[in-house]
Design an enzyme around this catalytic site. Structure first.
Site, PDB file in Angstrom:
ATOM      1  N   HIS B 181      46.957  23.044  30.995  1.00 40.46           N
ATOM      2  CA  HIS B 181      45.892  23.226  31.945  1.00 40.46           C
ATOM      3  C   HIS B 181      46.006  23.134  33.329  1.00 40.46           C
ATOM      4  O   HIS B 181      45.502  23.787  34.318  1.00 40.46           O
ATOM      5  CB  HIS B 181      44.618  22.608  31.424  1.00 40.46           C
ATOM      6  N   ARG B 288      24.779  33.311  42.480  1.00 42.31           N
ATOM      7  CA  ARG B 288      24.042  32.730  41.250  1.00 42.31           C
ATOM      8  C   ARG B 288      23.675  31.255  41.679  1.00 42.31           C
ATOM      9  O   ARG B 288      24.165  30.718  42.523  1.00 42.31           O
ATOM     10  CB  ARG B 288      25.110  32.548  40.095  1.00 42.31           C
ATOM     11  N   ARG B 324      19.909  35.446  42.824  1.00 44.50           N
ATOM     12  CA  ARG B 324      19.416  35.497  41.643  1.00 44.50           C
ATOM     13  C   ARG B 324      18.570  34.329  41.085  1.00 44.50           C
ATOM     14  O   ARG B 324      19.057  33.354  41.392  1.00 44.50           O
ATOM     15  CB  ARG B 324      20.416  35.853  40.569  1.00 44.50           C
ATOM     16  N   GLU B 424      19.831  44.805  32.619  1.00 46.79           N
ATOM     17  CA  GLU B 424      21.132  44.118  31.674  1.00 46.79           C
ATOM     18  C   GLU B 424      20.757  44.096  30.232  1.00 46.79           C
ATOM     19  O   GLU B 424      21.435  44.029  29.324  1.00 46.79           O
ATOM     20  CB  GLU B 424      21.617  43.003  32.123  1.00 46.79           C
ATOM     21  N   ASN B 447      28.060  43.023  32.098  1.00 46.56           N
ATOM     22  CA  ASN B 447      28.541  41.977  31.180  1.00 46.56           C
ATOM     23  C   ASN B 447      27.566  41.829  29.940  1.00 46.56           C
ATOM     24  O   ASN B 447      27.807  41.983  28.878  1.00 46.56           O
ATOM     25  CB  ASN B 447      28.808  40.806  31.778  1.00 46.56           C
ATOM     26  N   ASP B 448      26.254  41.795  30.226  1.00 43.50           N
ATOM     27  CA  ASP B 448      25.079  41.730  29.362  1.00 43.50           C
ATOM     28  C   ASP B 448      24.803  43.037  29.074  1.00 43.50           C
ATOM     29  O   ASP B 448      24.436  43.225  27.737  1.00 43.50           O
ATOM     30  CB  ASP B 448      23.963  40.837  29.733  1.00 43.50           C
ATOM     31  N   ARG B 458      29.562  38.619  23.245  1.00 41.72           N
ATOM     32  CA  ARG B 458      31.092  38.871  23.872  1.00 41.72           C
ATOM     33  C   ARG B 458      32.010  37.567  23.927  1.00 41.72           C
ATOM     34  O   ARG B 458      33.231  37.437  24.164  1.00 41.72           O
ATOM     35  CB  ARG B 458      30.780  39.061  25.594  1.00 41.72           C
ATOM     36  N   CYS B 495      26.904  44.972  39.330  1.00 44.25           N
ATOM     37  CA  CYS B 495      27.612  43.610  39.569  1.00 44.25           C
ATOM     38  C   CYS B 495      28.290  42.695  38.415  1.00 44.25           C
ATOM     39  O   CYS B 495      28.401  41.541  38.352  1.00 44.25           O
ATOM     40  CB  CYS B 495      26.419  42.624  40.193  1.00 44.25           C
TER      41      CYS B 495
END
Lengths: 89, 569
Positions: B181, B288, B324, B424, B447-448, B458, B495
């Site tokens: 990692h 965000r 957002r 979304e 994405n959503d 996902r 986005c």
């Protein structure tokens, strides 16, 4: 007391972060919880204990919970294993 | 590659005091150890609080694991016993316990689990460091380390970020692997790292000039003039590449046929904002705010949020910033102070705007903080997970109420703050014609949108191959959303991950998109690609793209688009 057999399906097995998630999952429950594997049983609320099991991918475990909320604790444990510790693989 | 002075950190720098412990000092020694463990846990807490950005979650998991180990009596009681019954001093007891545990790990069959002895070593080393600091009462300083290459046996992932910030150029470890990692994190920090250089601590001396290559794993001590020439050539190449891209930073984004395209940046941290400015983003397309709410003990109050938003607005120097509102659901609730009920299906549960409207006080605090920041530069507010017009009506009412209260309390706020919806959820895309009048702008969250349109989680790896934006339903929803917004003369941006993924740039231009919002790190490369594309020619393929019934046919149209671009170029 509830017992359940389960097989590890996350690729990396019970390494430190997965063990941490397991211990954290059990934090909220009063019941005691144990994991045994290859004849060795450890306290599932101890991260060192869980890590020392050396349980990798494909290893069969027996989970045991015992206490007032044993069913919920077991459900949470099984769910964590089934979600593969949210590791995505 | 990196060239710098070696700075050795040997495990043996922890002085292990092997002298026997007089019985009279046992209690003091136990107390010293207890304090050192406490200090180590506090340090981990500080490291965790400082995390933000894309790797934060993964690094936090390591820190949690180490904190739990320090709190585990199976680790600590053995050490206390060694002091109490064995007459060892704390440092010697720690070393003995470490050796015992490491031996257990070394006997493990599974190579990955065996490598996790590193966790034990890192945790014990942290306590050893605490013990030493305690005895010399000296603060550990991470003063300037510019020009240094750290040579050590192991380094905890959580330490890499502060090391890179302090100016360390690279890391050489005698243990570890390329898939560890730490190594993965180092790559994402652009910090060259060589692992498993087994005799590094023996072969390299303090202050030796060393040249390392993170890709090949080479470490050259006292590089020859040929090595240095090679390094200079590499330096020239990488500088040239970054200059080429930097030239693009000053430029507008235009397609080959001269159409202006707006590239916005998604941002979460100060580093993202700086990179957005440096890359010539037209503004922040998605900021965000969840990080303000996650992993803490109390909710951020209005002033704390205001300061964060104002820093962002001032940082963008007059360019618009899209903030957002809180986008949390039950899946992230265990990391936040919000007491959310567990849900069977958090993706379809109380999240985004649904959560906001159920906790109007929480939303008022956030909206007030954003409105106050609007006095310092242009701000837009973006609402996530919208699926019905009523939700936007209610958000608009809340926003008006907050603006009125702030003005009557004498706060300076902008005349007009735009309110937009994230598209979304398929319902919002389908119902957009009726909703568009209420919106000042639209941002598509792919994405959503892909997840909800295709009913594919996902995060479910069994379905990973099916989670794919190249599905006829997704392309139609994208095209419709873009067209409806443009006809209503409302700005529309995209986005999700798609926006910054160069495999989809031509496709999105073909569907009519002109505003892309992406991670600022990829912005220059997308700009470079857009300059080679002919938007007029691509638009002609839109109808064929939308008619294609399968993924294979969509890909065939994309291939035709690429071929015709190549011949006309």
């Amino acid at each position: 007391m509830i017992e359940k057999d389960i097989v590890i399906t996350n690729k990396l097995g019970l390494h430190a972060r997965a063990s941490a998630k397991l211990v954290q999952t059990l934090h909220g429950f009063q019941s005691s919880a144990f994991i045994s594997c290859r004849g060795k049983e450890v306290n599932a609320k101890s991260i060192m204990g869980v890590m020392m099991l050396a349980a990798g991918l494909g290893v069969a475990l027996k989970l045991r919970t015992e206490g007032p909320d044993e069913a919920a604790a077991m459900a949470a444990l099984v769910d964590l294993f089934e979600r593969k510790f949210d590791e995505g693989q | 590659m990196a060239l710098g002075r070696a700075r050795l950190e040997r495990p043996s720098r922890y002085l292990v005091d092997e002298r026997p412990l007089p019985a009279a000092e046992i209690d003091d020694e136990i107390e010293r150890l207890r304090r050192a463990i406490e200090l180590a846990r506090e340090e981990l807490g500080v490291l965790r609080d400082r995390l933000h950005g894309s790797m934060a979650r993964e690094v936090a998991e390591f820190i949690d694991a180490h904190s739990l180990m320090l709190a585990d009596r199976e680790l600590t009681s053995g050490i206390y016993d060694l002091i109490r019954q064995g007459g060892y001093r704390a440092s010697a007891a720690l070393k003995l316990q470490r050796d015992r545990l490491v031996a257990v790990f070394e006997a493990m069959d599974d190579p990955y689990l065996r490598s996790r002895k590193e966790d034990v070593e890192q945790v014990i080393a942290r306590v050893q460091a605490g013990l030493q600091r305690d005895s010399s009462s000296e603060e550990r300083k991470l003063a300037s380390r510019i020009g240094e290459i750290l040579v050590s046996d192991t380094v905890a992932p959580a330490e890499l970020v502060p090391l890179a910030e302090a100016g360390v150029l690279g890391v050489v470890l005698s243990s570890g692997s390329r898939v560890s990692h730490g190594a993965i994190l180092a790559r994402s920090l652009h910090l060259p790292m060589v692992v498993a250089a087994h005799d590094a601590l023996g072969a390299i001396a303090e202050n030796d000039l060393i040249l390392i290559n993170g890709d090949s794993g080479e470490v050259i001590v006292h590089p020859s003039s040929a090595d240095l020439a090679r390094f200079r050539a590499w330096q020239r190449d990488s500088l040239q590449r970054s200059r080429q891209l930097a030239l693009l930073a000053e430029r507008d984004t235009r397609t080959r046929d001269g159409v202006e395209i707006a590239l916005w940046a998604n941002a979460e941290s100060a580093a993202d904002v700086a990179l957005a400015r440096a890359s010539g983003a037209v503004g922040i397309g998605l900021y965000r705010t969840e990080f303000l709410f996650l992993q803490r003990r109390e909710l951020p109050d209005e002033d704390e949020q205001f300061l964060a938003y104002r820093t962002l607005v001032l940082g963008m120097g007059g360019l618009p910033v899209t903030i957002r509102t809180l986008d949390l659901g039950a899946d992230k609730a265990d990391n936040s102070v919000l007491m959310l009920d567990p849900e069977d299906n958090p993706a379809l549960g109380v999240r985004g705007v649904r959560l906001s409207l159920r906790h109007p006080q929480l939303m008022r605090t956030q909206l007030r903080a954003i409105l106050r920041a609007s006095a310092y530069g242009p701000v837009r507010i973006l609402v996530p997970m919208v699926c019905a017009s009523e939700e936007m009506t209610q958000m608009r009412a809340l926003l008006r109420e907050c603006a009125r209260d702030l003005r009557s309390a004498g706060h300076e706020i902008a005349e007009h703050v735009e309110l937009g919806a994230m598209i979304e959820v398929p319902a919002a895309a389908i119902a957009l014609p009726g909703m568009i009048r209420q919106l000042d702008f639209v941002a598509i969250g792919t994405n959503d949108l892909v997840q909800y349109t295709l009913a594919i989680d996902r995060n479910n790896d069994h379905l990973a191959d099916l989670y794919d934006p190249l599905h006829p339903a997704v392309l139609r929803l994208l095209a419709q959303t873009i067209t409806i917004a443009q006809r209503a003369r409302k700005p529309v941006s995209l986005c999700g991950e798609m926006a910054g993924d160069r495999r989809y740039t031509a496709l999105l231009l073909a569907l009519g998109l002109t505003d892309f919002s992406m991670h600022p790190g990829v912005l220059l490369e997308v700009r470079e690609l857009i300059a080679t594309l002919d938007r007029g020619a691509l638009r002609k393929h839109a109808a064929a793209l939308l008619r294609a019934p399968t993924r294979a046919r969509i890909e065939a149209v994309l291939a035709r688009m690429a071929a015709s671009a190549a011949t006309s170029a």
